[in-house]
Design a protein around this motif. Structure first.
Motif, PDB file in Angstrom:
ATOM      1  N   GLN A 121       0.724  -0.951  -0.350  1.00 12.39           N
ATOM      2  CA  GLN A 121       0.460  -0.374   0.308  1.00 12.39           C
ATOM      3  C   GLN A 121       1.040   1.465   0.340  1.00 12.39           C
ATOM      4  OE1 GLN A 121      -2.173   0.618   3.555  1.00 12.39           O
ATOM      5  NE2 GLN A 121      -3.667   1.706   2.212  1.00 12.39           N
ATOM      6  N   GLY A 122       1.774   0.958   0.964  1.00 10.64           N
ATOM      7  CA  GLY A 122       2.763   2.432   0.755  1.00 10.64           C
ATOM      8  C   GLY A 122       3.575   2.469  -0.740  1.00 10.64           C
ATOM      9  N   LYS A 123       4.114   1.686  -0.958  1.00 10.40           N
ATOM     10  CA  LYS A 123       4.282   1.480  -2.587  1.00 10.40           C
ATOM     11  C   LYS A 123       3.498   2.224  -3.990  1.00 10.40           C
ATOM     12  CE  LYS A 123       7.606  -1.555  -2.346  1.00 10.40           C
ATOM     13  NZ  LYS A 123       8.389  -3.125  -3.111  1.00 10.40           N
ATOM     14  N   VAL A 124       1.999   1.559  -3.563  1.00  2.00           N
ATOM     15  CA  VAL A 124       0.765   2.860  -4.286  1.00  2.00           C
ATOM     16  C   VAL A 124       1.253   4.078  -4.154  1.00  2.00           C
ATOM     17  CG1 VAL A 124      -1.908   2.496  -4.093  1.00  2.00           C
ATOM     18  CG2 VAL A 124      -0.676   0.348  -4.682  1.00  2.00           C
ATOM     19  N   CYS A 125       0.649   3.964  -3.049  1.00  4.53           N
ATOM     20  CA  CYS A 125       0.651   6.091  -2.319  1.00  4.53           C
ATOM     21  C   CYS A 125       1.591   6.581  -2.865  1.00  4.53           C
ATOM     22  CB  CYS A 125       0.747   6.037  -0.585  1.00  4.53           C
ATOM     23  SG  CYS A 125      -1.309   4.890   0.011  1.00  4.53           S
ATOM     24  N   ALA A 126       2.954   5.832  -2.757  1.00  2.00           N
ATOM     25  CA  ALA A 126       4.360   6.713  -3.406  1.00  2.00           C
ATOM     26  C   ALA A 126       3.436   6.829  -4.751  1.00  2.00           C
ATOM     27  CB  ALA A 126       5.282   5.822  -3.375  1.00  2.00           C
ATOM     28  N   ALA A 127       3.407   6.652  -5.466  1.00  2.00           N
ATOM     29  CA  ALA A 127       3.558   6.261  -6.120  1.00  2.00           C
ATOM     30  C   ALA A 127       2.101   7.566  -6.911  1.00  2.00           C
ATOM     31  CB  ALA A 127       3.219   4.883  -7.487  1.00  2.00           C
ATOM     32  N   GLY A 128       1.160   7.881  -6.015  1.00  2.24           N
ATOM     33  CA  GLY A 128      -0.324   8.454  -5.910  1.00  2.24           C
ATOM     34  C   GLY A 128       0.162   9.852  -6.246  1.00  2.24           C
ATOM     35  N   ILE A 129       1.890  10.102  -4.873  1.00  2.00           N
ATOM     36  CA  ILE A 129       2.301  10.743  -4.670  1.00  2.00           C
ATOM     37  C   ILE A 129       3.020  11.869  -5.580  1.00  2.00           C
ATOM     38  CG2 ILE A 129       4.353  12.127  -2.867  1.00  2.00           C
ATOM     39  CD1 ILE A 129       1.808  10.227  -0.431  1.00  2.00           C
ATOM     40  N   GLN A 130       4.026  10.791  -6.479  1.00  2.00           N
ATOM     41  CA  GLN A 130       4.534  11.075  -7.262  1.00  2.00           C
ATOM     42  C   GLN A 130       2.980  11.694  -8.002  1.00  2.00           C
ATOM     43  OE1 GLN A 130       7.115   8.239  -9.318  1.00  2.00           O
ATOM     44  NE2 GLN A 130       7.777   9.408 -10.223  1.00  2.00           N
ATOM     45  N   GLY A 131       2.103  11.568  -8.789  1.00  2.00           N
ATOM     46  CA  GLY A 131       1.622  11.998  -9.736  1.00  2.00           C
ATOM     47  C   GLY A 131       0.623  13.086  -9.786  1.00  2.00           C
ATOM     48  N   LEU A 132       1.024  12.904  -7.935  1.00  2.00           N
ATOM     49  CA  LEU A 132       0.389  14.274  -7.247  1.00  2.00           C
ATOM     50  C   LEU A 132       1.352  15.806  -8.273  1.00  2.00           C
ATOM     51  CD1 LEU A 132      -2.077  13.792  -4.002  1.00  2.00           C
ATOM     52  CD2 LEU A 132      -2.948  14.873  -6.482  1.00  2.00           C
ATOM     53  N   SER A 133       2.447  15.770  -7.005  1.00  2.00           N
ATOM     54  CA  SER A 133       2.747  16.817  -7.618  1.00  2.00           C
ATOM     55  C   SER A 133       3.795  16.992  -9.365  1.00  2.00           C
ATOM     56  CB  SER A 133       4.888  15.563  -7.028  1.00  2.00           C
ATOM     57  OG  SER A 133       5.314  14.651  -7.724  1.00  2.00           O
ATOM     58  N   GLN A 134       3.100  15.937  -9.748  1.00  2.00           N
ATOM     59  CA  GLN A 134       3.561  15.997 -11.489  1.00  2.00           C
ATOM     60  C   GLN A 134       2.035  16.960 -12.252  1.00  2.00           C
ATOM     61  OE1 GLN A 134       4.158  12.683 -12.519  1.00  2.00           O
ATOM     62  NE2 GLN A 134       7.189  12.342 -12.200  1.00  2.00           N
ATOM     63  N   GLY A 135       0.908  17.789 -11.238  1.00  2.00           N
ATOM     64  CA  GLY A 135      -0.081  17.401 -11.377  1.00  2.00           C
ATOM     65  C   GLY A 135      -1.187  17.228 -12.061  1.00  2.00           C
ATOM     66  N   HIS A 136      -0.915  16.169 -11.948  1.00  2.00           N
ATOM     67  CA  HIS A 136      -2.413  15.247 -12.544  1.00  2.00           C
ATOM     68  C   HIS A 136      -3.017  15.333 -10.941  1.00  2.00           C
ATOM     69  CE1 HIS A 136      -0.223  13.850 -15.844  1.00  2.00           C
ATOM     70  NE2 HIS A 136       1.583  13.675 -15.082  1.00  2.00           N
ATOM     71  N   ASP A 137      -4.206  15.146 -11.668  1.00  2.00           N
ATOM     72  CA  ASP A 137      -5.150  15.411 -10.727  1.00  2.00           C
ATOM     73  C   ASP A 137      -5.682  13.143 -10.452  1.00  2.00           C
ATOM     74  OD1 ASP A 137      -7.426  15.342  -8.886  1.00  2.00           O
ATOM     75  OD2 ASP A 137      -8.999  15.394 -10.328  1.00  2.00           O
ATOM     76  N   VAL A 138      -4.576  12.687  -9.277  1.00  2.00           N
ATOM     77  CA  VAL A 138      -5.202  11.462  -9.098  1.00  2.00           C
ATOM     78  C   VAL A 138      -5.119  10.681  -7.814  1.00  2.00           C
ATOM     79  CG1 VAL A 138      -3.171  10.410 -10.794  1.00  2.00           C
ATOM     80  CG2 VAL A 138      -2.675  10.839  -8.634  1.00  2.00           C
ATOM     81  N   GLN A 139      -5.646  12.093  -6.862  1.00  2.00           N
ATOM     82  CA  GLN A 139      -5.933  11.495  -5.505  1.00  2.00           C
ATOM     83  C   GLN A 139      -7.330  10.739  -5.071  1.00  2.00           C
ATOM     84  OE1 GLN A 139      -4.733  13.896  -2.462  1.00  2.00           O
ATOM     85  NE2 GLN A 139      -5.302  12.658  -1.187  1.00  2.00           N
ATOM     86  N   THR A 140      -8.100  10.834  -5.798  1.00  2.00           N
ATOM     87  CA  THR A 140      -8.974   9.993  -5.319  1.00  2.00           C
ATOM     88  C   THR A 140      -8.526   8.461  -6.306  1.00  2.00           C
ATOM     89  OG1 THR A 140     -10.532  11.590  -5.672  1.00  2.00           O
ATOM     90  CG2 THR A 140     -11.845   9.225  -6.064  1.00  2.00           C
ATOM     91  N   ASN A 141      -8.878   7.973  -7.167  1.00  2.00           N
ATOM     92  CA  ASN A 141      -7.951   6.739  -7.836  1.00  2.00           C
ATOM     93  C   ASN A 141      -7.018   6.005  -6.832  1.00  2.00           C
ATOM     94  OD1 ASN A 141      -9.192   7.378 -10.321  1.00  2.00           O
ATOM     95  ND2 ASN A 141      -7.901   8.282 -11.324  1.00  2.00           N
ATOM     96  N   THR A 142      -5.803   6.952  -6.176  1.00  2.00           N
ATOM     97  CA  THR A 142      -5.111   6.868  -5.254  1.00  2.00           C
ATOM     98  C   THR A 142      -5.474   5.562  -4.604  1.00  2.00           C
ATOM     99  OG1 THR A 142      -3.180   7.802  -6.487  1.00  2.00           O
ATOM    100  CG2 THR A 142      -2.816   6.620  -4.396  1.00  2.00           C
ATOM    101  N   MET A 143      -6.951   6.616  -3.617  1.00  2.00           N
ATOM    102  CA  MET A 143      -6.817   6.387  -2.667  1.00  2.00           C
ATOM    103  C   MET A 143      -7.518   4.971  -2.504  1.00  2.00           C
ATOM    104  SD  MET A 143      -8.049   9.566  -1.120  1.00  2.00           S
ATOM    105  CE  MET A 143      -8.914   8.845   0.629  1.00  2.00           C
TER     106      MET A 143
END
Length: 140
Positions: free
Chosen positions: A98-120
């Motif tokens: 789960q930490g790895k999934v969240c890390a990928a989502g965090i990376q996507g957020l920092s790049q400007g993608h709206d992935v917060q909900t999908n990552t959760m």
């Protein structure tokens, strides 16, 4: 000997779940720290995703509290070892993944993608198995 096995099971249940949460939150937290350098305006989103793997440690603790009374009968020791290994290992690996999934989502957020909900949503998938392990431990 059965009592020793029971206490070993309780220790593994609590310890492995805690270790998994420690690793999972560290993986996501490290990604969040790097993402803060790129886009600090989304720090609350990073924090939420970084905290998600902590729940497996809580599940291990709840299972520990709810099953420790079974050791009032020392003959339940081998059973407690099995429950402890099951809950502990599932929570360990679930939190890390789960930490790895969240890390990928965090990376996507920092790049400007709206992935917060999908990552959760994606992060809930490995968490589901930790919940199943907790429920199974409570049903025994």
């Amino acid at each position: 000997m059965d009592l020793i096995l029971g206490y070993l099971g309780l220790g593994l249940m609590l310890g492995l779940a805690g270790i998994g949460s420690c690793y999972g939150t560290t993986i996501a937290g490290t990604a969040a720290e790097g993402a803060l350098k790129k886009d600090p305006s989304k720090s609350s989103g990073y924090m939420v995703l970084s905290a998600l793997p902590a729940t497996q440690g809580l599940y291990g603790f709840v299972a520990f509290l709810m099953t420790k009374a079974k050791l009032d009968d020392p003959s339940n020791g081998p059973l407690m070892l099995g429950i402890g290994l099951g809950v502990g290992l599932v929570c360990l690996f679930s939190a890390i993944r789960q930490g790895k999934v969240c890390a990928a989502g965090i990376q996507g957020l920092s790049q400007g993608h709206d992935v917060q909900t999908n990552t959760m949503i994606y992060a809930a998938l490995p968490e589901f198995y930790a919940i199943l392990a907790l429920v199974a431990a409570l049903m025994v």
